[in-house]
Write an enzyme that holds these catalytic residues in place. Structure first.
Site, PDB file in Angstrom:
ATOM      1  N   GLU A  45       0.854  -1.122   0.027  1.00 48.90           N
ATOM      2  CA  GLU A  45      -0.013  -0.009   0.023  1.00 48.90           C
ATOM      3  C   GLU A  45       0.809   1.486  -0.030  1.00 48.90           C
ATOM      4  O   GLU A  45       0.428   2.175   0.595  1.00 48.90           O
ATOM      5  CB  GLU A  45      -0.709   0.019   1.377  1.00 48.90           C
TER       6      GLU A  45
HETATM    7  C1  LIG Z   1       2.095  -9.545   1.543  1.00 50.76           C
HETATM    8  C2  LIG Z   1       1.807  -8.706   0.564  1.00 50.76           C
HETATM    9  C3  LIG Z   1       0.722  -8.326   0.184  1.00 50.76           C
HETATM   10  C4  LIG Z   1       0.307  -7.591  -0.903  1.00 50.76           C
HETATM   11  N1  LIG Z   1      -0.842  -7.188  -1.217  1.00 50.76           N
HETATM   12  C5  LIG Z   1      -1.224  -6.539  -2.380  1.00 50.76           C
HETATM   13  C6  LIG Z   1      -2.579  -6.426  -2.830  1.00 50.76           C
HETATM   14  O1  LIG Z   1      -3.456  -7.131  -2.142  1.00 50.76           O
HETATM   15  N2  LIG Z   1      -3.097  -5.715  -4.225  1.00 50.76           N
HETATM   16  C7  LIG Z   1      -1.734  -5.219  -4.816  1.00 50.76           C
HETATM   17  O2  LIG Z   1      -1.996  -4.698  -5.918  1.00 50.76           O
HETATM   18  N3  LIG Z   1      -0.531  -5.264  -4.348  1.00 50.76           N
HETATM   19  C8  LIG Z   1      -0.278  -6.086  -3.180  1.00 50.76           C
HETATM   20  N4  LIG Z   1       1.279  -6.059  -2.810  1.00 50.76           N
HETATM   21  C9  LIG Z   1       2.130  -5.403  -3.498  1.00 50.76           C
HETATM   22  C10 LIG Z   1       2.818  -4.349  -2.820  1.00 50.76           C
HETATM   23  O3  LIG Z   1       1.882  -3.058  -2.809  1.00 50.76           O
HETATM   24  C11 LIG Z   1       4.199  -3.913  -3.615  1.00 50.76           C
HETATM   25  O4  LIG Z   1       5.112  -4.919  -3.270  1.00 50.76           O
HETATM   26  C12 LIG Z   1       4.537  -2.672  -3.338  1.00 50.76           C
HETATM   27  O5  LIG Z   1       3.764  -1.516  -3.670  1.00 50.76           O
HETATM   28  C13 LIG Z   1       5.901  -2.209  -3.686  1.00 50.76           C
HETATM   29  O6  LIG Z   1       6.186  -2.689  -5.044  1.00 50.76           O
HETATM   30  P1  LIG Z   1       7.351  -3.541  -5.384  1.00 50.76           P
HETATM   31  O7  LIG Z   1       7.246  -4.785  -4.601  1.00 50.76           O
HETATM   32  O8  LIG Z   1       7.181  -3.694  -6.887  1.00 50.76           O
HETATM   33  O9  LIG Z   1       8.436  -2.823  -5.089  1.00 50.76           O
HETATM   34  P2  LIG Z   1       9.397  -1.827  -6.172  1.00 50.76           P
HETATM   35  O10 LIG Z   1       8.394  -0.887  -6.572  1.00 50.76           O
HETATM   36  O11 LIG Z   1      10.183  -2.455  -7.038  1.00 50.76           O
HETATM   37  O12 LIG Z   1      10.412  -1.120  -5.192  1.00 50.76           O
HETATM   38  C14 LIG Z   1      11.696  -1.598  -4.683  1.00 50.76           C
HETATM   39  C15 LIG Z   1      12.489  -0.491  -3.732  1.00 50.76           C
HETATM   40  O13 LIG Z   1      12.768   0.425  -4.478  1.00 50.76           O
HETATM   41  C16 LIG Z   1      11.998   1.598  -3.867  1.00 50.76           C
HETATM   42  N5  LIG Z   1      11.578   2.828  -4.969  1.00 50.76           N
HETATM   43  C17 LIG Z   1      10.579   2.529  -5.966  1.00 50.76           C
HETATM   44  N6  LIG Z   1      10.419   3.408  -6.886  1.00 50.76           N
HETATM   45  C18 LIG Z   1      11.248   4.606  -6.100  1.00 50.76           C
HETATM   46  C19 LIG Z   1      11.224   5.887  -6.024  1.00 50.76           C
HETATM   47  N7  LIG Z   1      10.608   6.706  -6.943  1.00 50.76           N
HETATM   48  N8  LIG Z   1      11.799   6.715  -5.291  1.00 50.76           N
HETATM   49  C20 LIG Z   1      12.480   5.989  -4.087  1.00 50.76           C
HETATM   50  N9  LIG Z   1      12.498   4.680  -3.792  1.00 50.76           N
HETATM   51  C21 LIG Z   1      11.887   4.077  -4.810  1.00 50.76           C
HETATM   52  C22 LIG Z   1      10.855   1.049  -3.119  1.00 50.76           C
HETATM   53  O14 LIG Z   1      10.455   1.907  -2.281  1.00 50.76           O
HETATM   54  C23 LIG Z   1      11.483  -0.234  -2.419  1.00 50.76           C
HETATM   55  O15 LIG Z   1      12.246   0.285  -1.388  1.00 50.76           O
HETATM   56  C24 LIG Z   1       1.514  -6.990  -1.859  1.00 50.76           C
HETATM   57  C25 LIG Z   1       2.746  -7.206  -1.295  1.00 50.76           C
HETATM   58  C26 LIG Z   1       3.001  -7.946  -0.342  1.00 50.76           C
HETATM   59  C27 LIG Z   1       4.539  -8.359   0.236  1.00 50.76           C
END
Ligand SMILES: Cc1cc2nc3c(=O)[nH]c(=O)nc-3n(C[C@H](O)[C@H](O)[C@H](O)COP(=O)(O)OP(=O)(O)OC[C@H]3O[C@@H](n4cnc5c(N)ncnc54)[C@H](O)[C@@H]3O)c2cc1C
Length: 396
Positions: free
Chosen positions: A373
């Site tokens: 989120e």
């Molecule tokens: C248990 C669990 C339940 C979940 N449930 C849902 C759900 O119900 N529905 C849904 O849609 N999603 C869900 N998610 C997904 C979750 O919302 C995403 O994992 C989250 O938004 C981060 O995306 P990512 O994992 O692709 O990380 P990335 O976006 O790849 O980020 C990796 C790192 O880079 C950093 N980063 C990225 N962009 C920037 C920037 N511009 N500036 C600085 N730092 C940055 C991030 O902060 C992070 O530290 C869930 C995740 C988990 C682990």
């Protein structure tokens, strides 16, 4: 029937009493807690904040978040189920769905016959949902969806998911390319979900987290949420609700860490006295209490702002205030919960490290609240942009 706050508190308490032993057993066996949903049905919690017109109990923002905070004491897993089903599943349907769509999904969701989920994230699109590759095509009286969603809470147990995708008619880079949102039935032909193994997860083994693929999935035209192209706005609006639900659950985690720490510190003796009498242990207790009280105040303020915004949907300033406060609250309270759980583990010493006890389970489970989120980093950038001004935004 008017909303009965006292009855909701009593039902949530009864649910929590019965779900605790089930959760402990499932956790020890590292498996999905199959009793959480039946118990939620038993105590009529599946539609806590769904409008009574659609079969729910009609809890307002403040009372709904209080309920989630109580549920959060039972663990991030149990609360995450409700967030997926209600805060980000039912909420967009109730807020942006047509009358027909609300009637189609909300009463069944409130009865617990349909579990809901929210599918925004993809393997290559997390913090930046605009990188999604899921697409839809309009074909006569229906849409056809193709793509994959990843890390979806309740994704393997849901009967319907709110899904986002781009119009395939517009190529990448086209300024008219917009995201739309749909309610997709998971029994549709071409929809395939796969749940993560509990052993492949750092925490929350008792929850359901899944990925799913859509191969030419037919979605009736009436299942479009809002208008074509409204998807990004719907996703961001839903995150206000989702972020506050995460924060509410985290407040519950803090409350439970405090209760567990106080009880243990008064009972455990070392060096001739209860560890609660050692000043450095008292420092941990004081910090957890500050985590609790600051989080509670912020959450209440944010929940009230959300309520004001929902009562005046046309007022953009109220929406901006609710959106920012939700981000601030989620960022602060999830970090406070992480701090509280870490301190509770420390107070419990070696036992604190064991997942047989609540502090270790809270610590490993609540970590995700700083990721889903909206990650810590994304929320900090949003907060900084609000302070510095729009032209200083680190990313658009
Ligand atoms: C248990 C669990 C339940 C979940 N449930 C849902 C759900 O119900 N529905 C849904 O849609 N999603 C869900 N998610 C997904 C979750 O919302 C995403 O994992 C989250 O938004 C981060 O995306 P990512 O994992 O692709 O990380 P990335 O976006 O790849 O980020 C990796 C790192 O880079 C950093 N980063 C990225 N962009 C920037 C920037 N511009 N500036 C600085 N730092 C940055 C991030 O902060 C992070 O530290 C869930 C995740 C988990 C682990």
């Amino acid at each position: 029937m008017p909303f009965d706050a006292a009855k909701l508190v009593a039902d949530v308490e009864a649910f929590c009493q019965e779900v605790r032993p089930e959760e402990e057993l499932a956790y020890a066996e590292r498996r999905f807690n199959e009793q959480a949903v039946p118990l939620a049905k038993k105590f009529n919690l599946m539609g806590m904040n769904i409008h009574p017109e659609y079969g729910g109990r009609g809890a307002d923002s403040v009372n709904y978040f209080k309920a989630l905070a109580r549920i959060g004491r039972e663990g991030t897993t149990v609360r995450t189920f409700f967030s997926g089903h209600l805060s980000i599943g039912a909420y967009p349907i109730q807020t942006w769905g047509s009358e027909a769509l609300k009637r189609k999904y909300l009463p069944a969701a409130a009865r617990g016959e349909k579990i809901l989920a929210f599918g925004l994230t993809e393997p290559e699109a997390g913090s930046n949902p605009r990188q999604m590759t899921t697409t839809f095509e309009k074909k006569g009286d229906h849409f056809v969806l193709n793509g994959m969603k990843y890390l979806i809470s309740n994704g393997g147990i849901a009967q319907a998911v709110v899904v986002f995708g781009y119009d395939a008619a517009f190529p990448e880079g086209d300024p008219n390319r917009r995201i739309s949102a749909f309610v997709v039935d998971t029994d549709a032909k071409g929809f395939e979900a796969e749940s993560f193994s509990p052993n492949a997860k750092m925490g929350m083994p008792t929850s359901n987290t899944a990925m799913f693929e859509m191969h030419d999935v037919r979605v009736p035209a009436e299942n479009l949420l809002g208008e074509l192209g409204d998807g990004f706005r719907i996703a961001m609006g839903t995150l206000v609700s989702g972020r506050l639900s995460v924060a509410a659950g985290c407040l519950g985690v803090i409350e439970d860490c405090l209760a567990e720490s106080v009880e243990y510190a008064k009972a455990r003796t070392q060096h001739g006295k209860e560890i609660a009498r050692h000043q450095l242990v008292q420092e941990h207790i004081a910090h957890i209490e500050m985590d609790r009280i600051a989080s509670e105040s912020l959450l209440l303020r944010a929940a009230e702002a959300k309520g004001r915004s929902e009562a005046n949907p046309a007022n953009k300033e109220l929406l901006r205030e609710a959106d920012l406060l939700a981000a601030q609250t989620k960022f602060f309270v999830s970090n406070a919960a992480w701090d509280a759980a870490d301190r509770a583990v420390q107070i419990w010493g070696g036992k604190g490290w064991s997942t047989l006890y609540r502090p270790a389970r809270h610590l490993t489970d609540v970590r995700v609240c700083r990721i889903y989120e909206g990650t810590d980093e994304i929320l900090k950038l949003k907060i900084a942009a609000a302070v510095l001004g729009k032209e200083w935004e680190a990313f658009k």
